[in-house]
Scaffold this motif. Structure first.
Motif, short mmCIF file in Angstrom:
data_model
loop_
_atom_site.label_atom_id
_atom_site.label_comp_id
_atom_site.label_asym_id
_atom_site.label_seq_id
_atom_site.Cartn_x
_atom_site.Cartn_y
_atom_site.Cartn_z
N ASN A 283 5.11 72.79 36.82
CA ASN A 283 6.39 72.41 37.38
C ASN A 283 7.19 71.62 36.35
OD1 ASN A 283 8.54 71.74 38.95
ND2 ASN A 283 7.44 70.32 40.31
N GLY A 284 7.84 72.33 35.44
CA GLY A 284 8.57 71.68 34.36
C GLY A 284 9.75 70.89 34.85
N SER A 285 10.22 71.15 36.06
CA SER A 285 11.38 70.41 36.57
C SER A 285 11.03 68.98 36.95
CB SER A 285 11.94 71.13 37.80
OG SER A 285 10.96 71.20 38.83
N ALA A 286 9.73 68.67 36.98
CA ALA A 286 9.30 67.32 37.36
C ALA A 286 9.61 66.30 36.28
CB ALA A 286 7.82 67.31 37.68
N ILE A 287 9.84 66.74 35.05
CA ILE A 287 10.17 65.83 33.95
C ILE A 287 11.35 66.40 33.19
CG2 ILE A 287 7.81 64.97 33.73
CD1 ILE A 287 7.47 66.76 31.33
N ASP A 288 11.80 65.67 32.21
CA ASP A 288 12.95 66.08 31.41
C ASP A 288 12.68 67.43 30.74
OD1 ASP A 288 15.06 66.35 29.71
OD2 ASP A 288 14.89 64.35 28.81
N PRO A 289 13.50 68.43 31.00
CA PRO A 289 13.28 69.76 30.41
C PRO A 289 13.33 69.76 28.88
CG PRO A 289 14.83 69.89 32.25
CD PRO A 289 14.60 68.43 31.96
N HIS B 138 -4.86 76.90 25.65
CA HIS B 138 -4.71 76.60 27.08
C HIS B 138 -4.02 75.26 27.32
CE1 HIS B 138 -7.10 80.09 28.22
NE2 HIS B 138 -7.94 79.76 27.26
N GLY B 139 -3.08 74.94 26.48
CA GLY B 139 -2.23 73.78 26.78
C GLY B 139 -2.35 72.59 25.86
N LEU B 140 -3.29 72.56 24.93
CA LEU B 140 -3.42 71.40 24.04
C LEU B 140 -2.13 71.19 23.26
CD1 LEU B 140 -5.20 69.18 22.78
CD2 LEU B 140 -5.88 70.85 21.03
N GLY B 141 -1.64 69.96 23.29
CA GLY B 141 -0.43 69.61 22.56
C GLY B 141 0.85 69.78 23.36
N VAL B 142 0.77 70.43 24.52
CA VAL B 142 1.94 70.67 25.37
C VAL B 142 1.93 69.65 26.51
CG1 VAL B 142 3.14 72.36 26.82
CG2 VAL B 142 1.84 73.12 24.81
N HIS B 143 3.12 69.23 26.93
CA HIS B 143 3.18 68.32 28.07
C HIS B 143 2.58 68.99 29.30
CE1 HIS B 143 5.38 64.95 26.36
NE2 HIS B 143 6.18 65.82 25.75
N LYS B 144 1.83 68.22 30.03
CA LYS B 144 1.05 68.75 31.15
C LYS B 144 1.91 69.48 32.19
CE LYS B 144 -2.63 66.99 34.20
NZ LYS B 144 -3.33 65.74 34.60
N ALA B 145 3.16 69.02 32.37
CA ALA B 145 4.03 69.62 33.37
C ALA B 145 4.38 71.06 33.05
CB ALA B 145 5.30 68.79 33.51
N PHE B 146 4.24 71.44 31.78
CA PHE B 146 4.60 72.80 31.38
C PHE B 146 3.37 73.70 31.21
CE2 PHE B 146 7.84 69.91 29.57
CZ PHE B 146 8.94 70.35 30.29
N VAL B 147 2.21 73.23 31.63
CA VAL B 147 0.97 74.00 31.54
C VAL B 147 0.65 74.58 32.91
CG1 VAL B 147 -1.48 73.94 30.94
CG2 VAL B 147 0.13 72.49 29.70
N SER B 148 0.32 75.84 32.95
CA SER B 148 0.00 76.48 34.23
C SER B 148 -1.29 75.90 34.81
CB SER B 148 -0.15 77.99 34.05
OG SER B 148 -1.32 78.29 33.29
N ALA B 149 -1.44 76.05 36.12
CA ALA B 149 -2.63 75.51 36.79
C ALA B 149 -3.90 76.15 36.26
CB ALA B 149 -2.50 75.72 38.30
N ASP B 150 -3.84 77.45 35.97
CA ASP B 150 -5.02 78.14 35.45
C ASP B 150 -5.40 77.63 34.06
OD1 ASP B 150 -7.00 80.39 35.56
OD2 ASP B 150 -5.84 81.08 33.83
N ASP B 151 -4.39 77.49 33.21
CA ASP B 151 -4.66 76.96 31.86
C ASP B 151 -5.15 75.52 31.92
OD1 ASP B 151 -4.15 79.18 30.31
OD2 ASP B 151 -2.02 78.73 30.05
N LEU B 152 -4.60 74.76 32.84
CA LEU B 152 -5.01 73.36 32.95
C LEU B 152 -6.47 73.24 33.39
CD1 LEU B 152 -3.80 70.55 32.59
CD2 LEU B 152 -3.31 70.52 35.04
N TRP B 153 -6.91 74.14 34.28
CA TRP B 153 -8.30 74.13 34.72
C TRP B 153 -9.22 74.45 33.54
CZ3 TRP B 153 -12.95 76.46 35.15
CH2 TRP B 153 -13.79 76.08 36.19
N LYS B 154 -8.85 75.46 32.75
CA LYS B 154 -9.66 75.83 31.58
C LYS B 154 -9.65 74.73 30.54
CE LYS B 154 -8.88 80.79 32.21
NZ LYS B 154 -8.23 82.01 31.66
N PHE B 155 -8.50 74.10 30.36
CA PHE B 155 -8.41 72.98 29.41
C PHE B 155 -9.32 71.84 29.85
CE2 PHE B 155 -6.70 68.87 28.24
CZ PHE B 155 -6.49 69.00 26.87
N GLY B 156 -9.30 71.51 31.14
CA GLY B 156 -10.12 70.41 31.65
C GLY B 156 -11.60 70.69 31.51
N ALA B 157 -12.01 71.93 31.79
CA ALA B 157 -13.42 72.30 31.66
C ALA B 157 -13.88 72.18 30.21
CB ALA B 157 -13.64 73.72 32.18
#
Length: 398
Positions: free
Chosen positions: A13-19, A86-105
């Protein structure tokens, strides 16, 4: 950067923070630093293993544990590469839920592997220090340190694996897992880090009294000081990691910020470098002059023994047989550990053998052995300590 964001970020949800933050990335910084450190650590550790197997011809348990620590570091680095997809280096708000799950694991796996690597490394360092052991107390301290490292590493594993049920709750905070208090989790992590810092300081400090007693060339003193300084560098990184643990926020910008696992990885790389570099003395001889580094007075009259002098350093365990052709000689030093003499008397002995090849004029057989211990019952009734030396020298002149 640290995981200190107080505002929850909603993945995807990128709209949650400054685009405008969409274009920001810390990937180059994180991957660049970790890769550079890992390549350096991998190179130095590989040179250590090569030196121990092919030059010193003495691959020990400490080298085996160091190999395990290096392998752990490599696997952890591979996980960085995986996370970068899967999202390293990117703000969390712009990472998909699936990528975030893989990143966390992957981040959780990295935490486990970093802990394992640090544990193996400290056991390796402890076993290396046993070679310098000159007394029971010193050995007890080292073995106690190894046992302590083993216990608190197992404790850290249990802390991580028992945090949530199911385990995926560690990285999937929206999955409805049952976890114990985050404050308790942070406190457990800080205790583990405090233990790690304590053992870092202990293992970095134990060699100092022995090195201080050695009569070394300035180049070698500087070399050893730098290596010890690297060990204290690992202590400093441990402090930085502890600060990030205190600031830990499960809702923070974990994909963008430099996280606790990243600092643990950096600590592991610096520790590998600091623990492996002193083992490269065979390779560093031309640069440091290690073939002629100890300057103790020879036995007997130095004038009468000018053609056949012997230089000894008990703590360094080296002996040098020399001649008037010293400047041209090539020396092969066979270093052997200071050992407890196995006769039940708790006596310490040091044994070394050295040989030199004289340029065209002299050959060829020289053997010498020294034993330094308490000569109880052999020097009168005073139980004095002394030096027993036996030497056999045969010199043939063409």
């Amino acid at each position: 950067m640290s995981s200190s964001s107080s505002t929850p970020t909603v993945p995807g949800n990128g709209s949650a923070i400054d685009p405008s933050l969409r274009g920001e990335s810390s990937l180059a910084l994180q991957l660049g630093v970790t890769t550079a450190l890992h390549i350096t650590a991998l190179l130095i550790s590989s040179l250590r293993i090569y030196s121990r197997i092919f030059l010193v011809k003495s691959f020990g348990w400490d080298d085996g544990f160091m190999s395990g620590a290096t392998l752990s570091a490599f696997v952890s680095w591979v996980l960085f590469i995986y996370e970068s997809q899967h999202g390293l280096g990117v703000h969390k708000a712009f990472v998909s839920a699936d990528d975030l799950w893989k990143f966390g694991a992957a981040s959780f796996s990295q935490t486990i592997i970093n802990l394992l690597g640090l544990g193996l490394l400290k056991i390796s360092l402890g076993l290396s220090l046993l070679r310098l052991s000159r007394g029971r107390v010193y050995k007890w301290i080292i073995w106690g340190s190894i046992a302590f490292v083993t216990v608190y590493t197992i404790f850290a594993f249990l802390t991580l694996f028992l945090y949530c049920k199911p385990l995926s709750g560690f990285w999937d905070i929206m999955g409805g897992a049952k976890c114990y208090s985050i404050d308790l989790f942070i406190n457990f992590g800080l205790v583990n880090t405090a233990f790690s810092i304590f053992t870092d300081i202990l293992l970095a400090s134990l060699p100092i009294p022995i090195i201080w007693q050695l009569q070394l060339k300035t180049k070698i003193r500087v070399y050893l000081i730098i290596m010890l300084a690297l060990g204290w560098g690992a202590v400093a990184i441990g402090v930085v990691k502890a600060i990030n643990q205190i600031k830990f926020d499960p809702f923070g910008d974990s994909t963008y910020d430099i996280s606790v696992p990243t600092w643990a990885f950096i600590q592991l790389q610096i520790s590998i470098i600091a623990a492996s570099a002193p083992q490269l003395k065979k390779l560093m001889r031309p640069l440091l002059g290690l073939t002629n580094s100890y300057h103790s007075a020879p036995y007997g009259n130095p004038t009468r023994n000018r053609r056949n002098t012997t230089r000894h350093s008990v703590a360094g365990r080296y002996m040098r047989q020399g001649s008037q052709a010293d400047k041209m000689d090539g020396f092969e030093l066979d270093e052997r550990p200071i050992v407890l003499i196995g006769d039940g008397s708790d006596r310490l002995g040091t044994h070394a053998i050295a040989s030199s090849r004289l340029d065209k004029t002299t050959t060829q057989r020289s053997s010498s052995s020294d034993s330094i211990f308490g000569l109880e019952g052999t020097l009168g009734d005073h139980g004095s300590k002394g030096i027993m030396r036996t030497t056999e020298v045969v010199i043939s002149t063409a």
